[in-house]
Scaffold this motif. Structure first.
Motif, PDB file in Angstrom:
ATOM      1  N   TRP A 244      17.791 -27.467   9.843  1.00 39.87           N
ATOM      2  CA  TRP A 244      17.385 -26.072  10.089  1.00 39.87           C
ATOM      3  C   TRP A 244      18.485 -25.079   9.740  1.00 39.87           C
ATOM      4  CZ3 TRP A 244      20.607 -23.492  13.380  1.00 39.87           C
ATOM      5  CH2 TRP A 244      21.451 -24.284  14.163  1.00 39.87           C
ATOM      6  N   LEU A 245      19.716 -25.599   9.532  1.00 43.31           N
ATOM      7  CA  LEU A 245      20.865 -24.713   9.346  1.00 43.31           C
ATOM      8  C   LEU A 245      21.060 -24.425   7.860  1.00 43.31           C
ATOM      9  CD1 LEU A 245      23.108 -23.216  10.830  1.00 43.31           C
ATOM     10  CD2 LEU A 245      24.513 -25.272  10.664  1.00 43.31           C
ATOM     11  N   THR A 246      20.432 -23.345   7.406  1.00 39.35           N
ATOM     12  CA  THR A 246      20.482 -22.919   6.011  1.00 39.35           C
ATOM     13  C   THR A 246      21.007 -21.483   5.959  1.00 39.35           C
ATOM     14  OG1 THR A 246      18.240 -22.003   6.063  1.00 39.35           O
ATOM     15  CG2 THR A 246      18.452 -24.368   5.541  1.00 39.35           C
ATOM     16  N   PRO A 247      21.323 -20.968   4.784  1.00 39.64           N
ATOM     17  CA  PRO A 247      21.779 -19.572   4.705  1.00 39.64           C
ATOM     18  C   PRO A 247      20.820 -18.580   5.353  1.00 39.64           C
ATOM     19  CG  PRO A 247      22.218 -20.694   2.642  1.00 39.64           C
ATOM     20  CD  PRO A 247      21.425 -21.652   3.479  1.00 39.64           C
ATOM     21  N   GLU A 248      19.533 -18.937   5.412  1.00 42.41           N
ATOM     22  CA  GLU A 248      18.553 -18.051   6.043  1.00 42.41           C
ATOM     23  C   GLU A 248      18.805 -17.914   7.549  1.00 42.41           C
ATOM     24  OE1 GLU A 248      17.698 -20.398   3.700  1.00 42.41           O
ATOM     25  OE2 GLU A 248      17.606 -18.733   2.256  1.00 42.41           O
ATOM     26  N   ALA A 249      19.626 -18.806   8.119  1.00 46.42           N
ATOM     27  CA  ALA A 249      19.944 -18.725   9.551  1.00 46.42           C
ATOM     28  C   ALA A 249      20.894 -17.576   9.867  1.00 46.42           C
ATOM     29  CB  ALA A 249      20.537 -20.050  10.036  1.00 46.42           C
ATOM     30  N   GLY A 250      21.383 -16.888   8.833  1.00 42.80           N
ATOM     31  CA  GLY A 250      22.200 -15.690   9.039  1.00 42.80           C
ATOM     32  C   GLY A 250      23.505 -15.974   9.752  1.00 42.80           C
ATOM     33  N   VAL A 251      23.728 -15.307  10.891  1.00 46.12           N
ATOM     34  CA  VAL A 251      25.010 -15.410  11.589  1.00 46.12           C
ATOM     35  C   VAL A 251      25.297 -16.821  12.075  1.00 46.12           C
ATOM     36  CG1 VAL A 251      25.009 -13.002  12.332  1.00 46.12           C
ATOM     37  CG2 VAL A 251      23.946 -14.738  13.802  1.00 46.12           C
ATOM     38  N   LEU A 252      24.290 -17.669  12.125  1.00 43.69           N
ATOM     39  CA  LEU A 252      24.500 -19.040  12.594  1.00 43.69           C
ATOM     40  C   LEU A 252      25.006 -19.964  11.489  1.00 43.69           C
ATOM     41  CD1 LEU A 252      21.336 -19.592  14.828  1.00 43.69           C
ATOM     42  CD2 LEU A 252      23.574 -18.663  15.463  1.00 43.69           C
ATOM     43  N   TYR A 253      24.946 -19.486  10.244  1.00 44.52           N
ATOM     44  CA  TYR A 253      25.304 -20.351   9.114  1.00 44.52           C
ATOM     45  C   TYR A 253      26.814 -20.348   8.884  1.00 44.52           C
ATOM     46  CZ  TYR A 253      24.992 -22.712   4.614  1.00 44.52           C
ATOM     47  OH  TYR A 253      25.131 -23.603   3.578  1.00 44.52           O
ATOM     48  N   ARG A 254      27.505 -20.943   9.827  1.00 48.35           N
ATOM     49  CA  ARG A 254      28.940 -21.196   9.708  1.00 48.35           C
ATOM     50  C   ARG A 254      29.316 -22.218  10.762  1.00 48.35           C
ATOM     51  NH1 ARG A 254      32.394 -19.199  13.506  1.00 48.35           N
ATOM     52  NH2 ARG A 254      31.772 -17.467  14.870  1.00 48.35           N
ATOM     53  N   ASP A 255      30.537 -22.689  10.719  1.00 46.38           N
ATOM     54  CA  ASP A 255      30.989 -23.661  11.711  1.00 46.38           C
ATOM     55  C   ASP A 255      31.261 -22.966  13.044  1.00 46.38           C
ATOM     56  OD1 ASP A 255      30.886 -25.356   9.573  1.00 46.38           O
ATOM     57  OD2 ASP A 255      33.049 -25.700   9.445  1.00 46.38           O
ATOM     58  N   PHE A 256      30.914 -23.640  14.117  1.00 43.80           N
ATOM     59  CA  PHE A 256      31.239 -23.177  15.465  1.00 43.80           C
ATOM     60  C   PHE A 256      31.872 -24.344  16.212  1.00 43.80           C
ATOM     61  CE2 PHE A 256      27.901 -20.207  14.290  1.00 43.80           C
ATOM     62  CZ  PHE A 256      28.344 -19.007  14.824  1.00 43.80           C
ATOM     63  N   GLY A 257      33.085 -24.109  16.732  1.00 45.34           N
ATOM     64  CA  GLY A 257      33.801 -25.171  17.415  1.00 45.34           C
ATOM     65  C   GLY A 257      34.423 -24.719  18.717  1.00 45.34           C
ATOM     66  N   ALA A 258      35.160 -25.621  19.326  1.00 43.03           N
ATOM     67  CA  ALA A 258      35.759 -25.367  20.639  1.00 43.03           C
ATOM     68  C   ALA A 258      36.691 -24.163  20.615  1.00 43.03           C
ATOM     69  CB  ALA A 258      36.500 -26.615  21.109  1.00 43.03           C
ATOM     70  N   GLU A 259      37.373 -23.971  19.493  1.00 43.87           N
ATOM     71  CA  GLU A 259      38.315 -22.856  19.403  1.00 43.87           C
ATOM     72  C   GLU A 259      37.604 -21.501  19.411  1.00 43.87           C
ATOM     73  OE1 GLU A 259      37.072 -24.030  15.290  1.00 43.87           O
ATOM     74  OE2 GLU A 259      37.669 -25.079  17.133  1.00 43.87           O
ATOM     75  N   ASP A 260      36.325 -21.476  19.031  1.00 44.52           N
ATOM     76  CA  ASP A 260      35.550 -20.239  19.064  1.00 44.52           C
ATOM     77  C   ASP A 260      35.040 -19.929  20.468  1.00 44.52           C
ATOM     78  OD1 ASP A 260      35.488 -19.750  16.123  1.00 44.52           O
ATOM     79  OD2 ASP A 260      34.356 -21.623  16.120  1.00 44.52           O
ATOM     80  N   LEU A 261      34.656 -20.962  21.193  1.00 46.32           N
ATOM     81  CA  LEU A 261      34.066 -20.768  22.518  1.00 46.32           C
ATOM     82  C   LEU A 261      35.111 -20.576  23.606  1.00 46.32           C
ATOM     83  CD1 LEU A 261      31.569 -20.666  24.319  1.00 46.32           C
ATOM     84  CD2 LEU A 261      31.615 -23.170  24.411  1.00 46.32           C
ATOM     85  N   SER A 262      36.237 -21.226  23.469  1.00 45.41           N
ATOM     86  CA  SER A 262      37.245 -21.225  24.537  1.00 45.41           C
ATOM     87  C   SER A 262      37.625 -19.827  25.034  1.00 45.41           C
ATOM     88  CB  SER A 262      38.486 -21.985  24.064  1.00 45.41           C
ATOM     89  OG  SER A 262      39.418 -22.091  25.103  1.00 45.41           O
ATOM     90  N   PRO A 263      37.867 -18.841  24.159  1.00 47.49           N
ATOM     91  CA  PRO A 263      38.217 -17.507  24.660  1.00 47.49           C
ATOM     92  C   PRO A 263      37.091 -16.851  25.454  1.00 47.49           C
ATOM     93  CG  PRO A 263      38.766 -17.726  22.325  1.00 47.49           C
ATOM     94  CD  PRO A 263      37.935 -18.900  22.687  1.00 47.49           C
ATOM     95  N   LEU A 264      35.856 -17.120  25.078  1.00 42.56           N
ATOM     96  CA  LEU A 264      34.718 -16.544  25.798  1.00 42.56           C
ATOM     97  C   LEU A 264      34.628 -17.126  27.201  1.00 42.56           C
ATOM     98  CD1 LEU A 264      32.052 -16.670  22.925  1.00 42.56           C
ATOM     99  CD2 LEU A 264      33.500 -14.744  23.591  1.00 42.56           C
ATOM    100  N   LEU A 265      34.834 -18.433  27.305  1.00 43.72           N
ATOM    101  CA  LEU A 265      34.812 -19.078  28.623  1.00 43.72           C
ATOM    102  C   LEU A 265      35.913 -18.512  29.507  1.00 43.72           C
ATOM    103  CD1 LEU A 265      34.285 -22.809  27.565  1.00 43.72           C
ATOM    104  CD2 LEU A 265      32.534 -21.145  28.217  1.00 43.72           C
ATOM    105  N   ALA A 266      37.099 -18.370  28.937  1.00 44.33           N
ATOM    106  CA  ALA A 266      38.237 -17.864  29.715  1.00 44.33           C
ATOM    107  C   ALA A 266      37.975 -16.459  30.228  1.00 44.33           C
ATOM    108  CB  ALA A 266      39.501 -17.899  28.861  1.00 44.33           C
ATOM    109  N   ARG A 267      37.331 -15.630  29.382  1.00 48.91           N
ATOM    110  CA  ARG A 267      37.072 -14.245  29.770  1.00 48.91           C
ATOM    111  C   ARG A 267      36.132 -14.158  30.965  1.00 48.91           C
ATOM    112  NH1 ARG A 267      36.472 -11.980  24.906  1.00 48.91           N
ATOM    113  NH2 ARG A 267      34.208 -11.924  24.690  1.00 48.91           N
TER     114      ARG A 267
END
Length: 280
Positions: free
Chosen positions: A18-41
């Motif tokens: 399901w992850l194609t360019p049509e997915a827009g903002v979701l079409y990139r890698d998402f990892g722990a380093e992206d989520l960690s600051p949000l959790l901390a906040r």
């Protein structure tokens, strides 16, 4: 504080159909380093990491991330429940203590009656044997089948993802409302207050979501609800901050102990114990 539903993925893996360019903002890698600051906040100390691809390879990928990311308390993975060796695969994966559940992506299956198939019984038995939670990812049309599934496997702990994905963008409450009440009448079933903003129109607000959250609260009660972000899918509909703020608003009338249960305690009780990593 536990985020009971989040995802990671890497586009190069190639197993996210399901992850194609049509997915827009979701079409990139998402990892722990992206989520960690949000959790901390937001003072969130742990998460439940949920599969997003229908492959065992992705489940192993997530388990590897979980071993390296201390805030991941457990992984909900995937197995083909209809495979002849499904029970063996589940037993093998259950050797990983951070595996806490499994999620067939029922919403994406062609067979609307998949939950009623007899050939998934060995997989369900294996889940029960190894103490795994069944995450139900369904659309409203699947809810009556889910009721029958719950009656067929009364000993299986089940959590309904995303409130059963009501059609919020169409302001539709029925028949979702009655079907959700029927599911909530099965006491071993919990429900995630997650993914609701994604089901709404782009101009959603807490007011938009309130009829749905109020109904979930009325039928499940605060002892059987758990909050989740559904990040990064959430980013199609808003930010982590906006959804967290809306959820705090929507559940603001709860007593402190009830709020603590919805925002972490219930997820810890339901997913974690003999399996998973206890929150620090």
């Amino acid at each position: 504080m536990i985020d009971a539903h989040q995802h990671f993925w890497a586009t190069a893996r190639g197993d996210y159909g399901w992850l194609t360019p049509e997915a827009g903002v979701l079409y990139r890698d998402f990892g722990a380093e992206d989520l960690s600051p949000l959790l901390a906040r937001h003072g969130i100390t742990g998460t439940i990491l949920v599969q997003a691809a229908q492959t065992v390879a992705e489940t192993r990928y997530l388990l590897d991330i979980a071993e390296r990311a201390p805030f991941v308390l457990g992984v909900v993975g995937w197995v083909d429940f209809t495979a002849p060796d499904a029970a063996r695969q589940i037993a093998e994966l259950a050797g990983e203590r951070l595996l806490v559940g499994l999620r067939p992506m029922v919403q994406d299956l062609d067979d609307d009656d998949w939950l009623l198939r007899r050939d998934i019984a060995p997989a369900i038995a294996a889940m029960q044997e190894h103490g795994l939670v069944f995450d139900a990812l369904v659309y409203p049309r699947h809810l009556p089948r889910l009721c029958a599934f719950l009656d067929r496997y009364p000993g299986l702990p089940v959590v309904l993802d995303h409130g059963g994905k009501p059609e919020i963008r169409n302001a539709a409450l029925d028949p979702w409302r009655a079907d959700i009440a029927a599911i909530a009448a099965r006491p071993r079933t919990l429900c995630k207050v997650s993914g609701l903003a994604t089901e709404a129109r782009g101009d959603w607000s807490a007011k938009t979501l309130r009829p749905y959250v109020d109904h979930l609260l009325a039928v499940f009660g605060p002892a059987r609800l758990m909050w989740g972000s559904d990040w990064p899918v959430l980013t199609k509909a808003g930010s982590y901050d906006s959804w967290r703020e809306a959820a705090q608003n929507l559940l603001g009338g709860l007593k402190p102990a009830e709020k603590a249960a919805v925002f972490g305690g219930n997820a810890a009780r339901f997913y974690l114990g003999p399996r998973g990593r206890r929150p620090g």
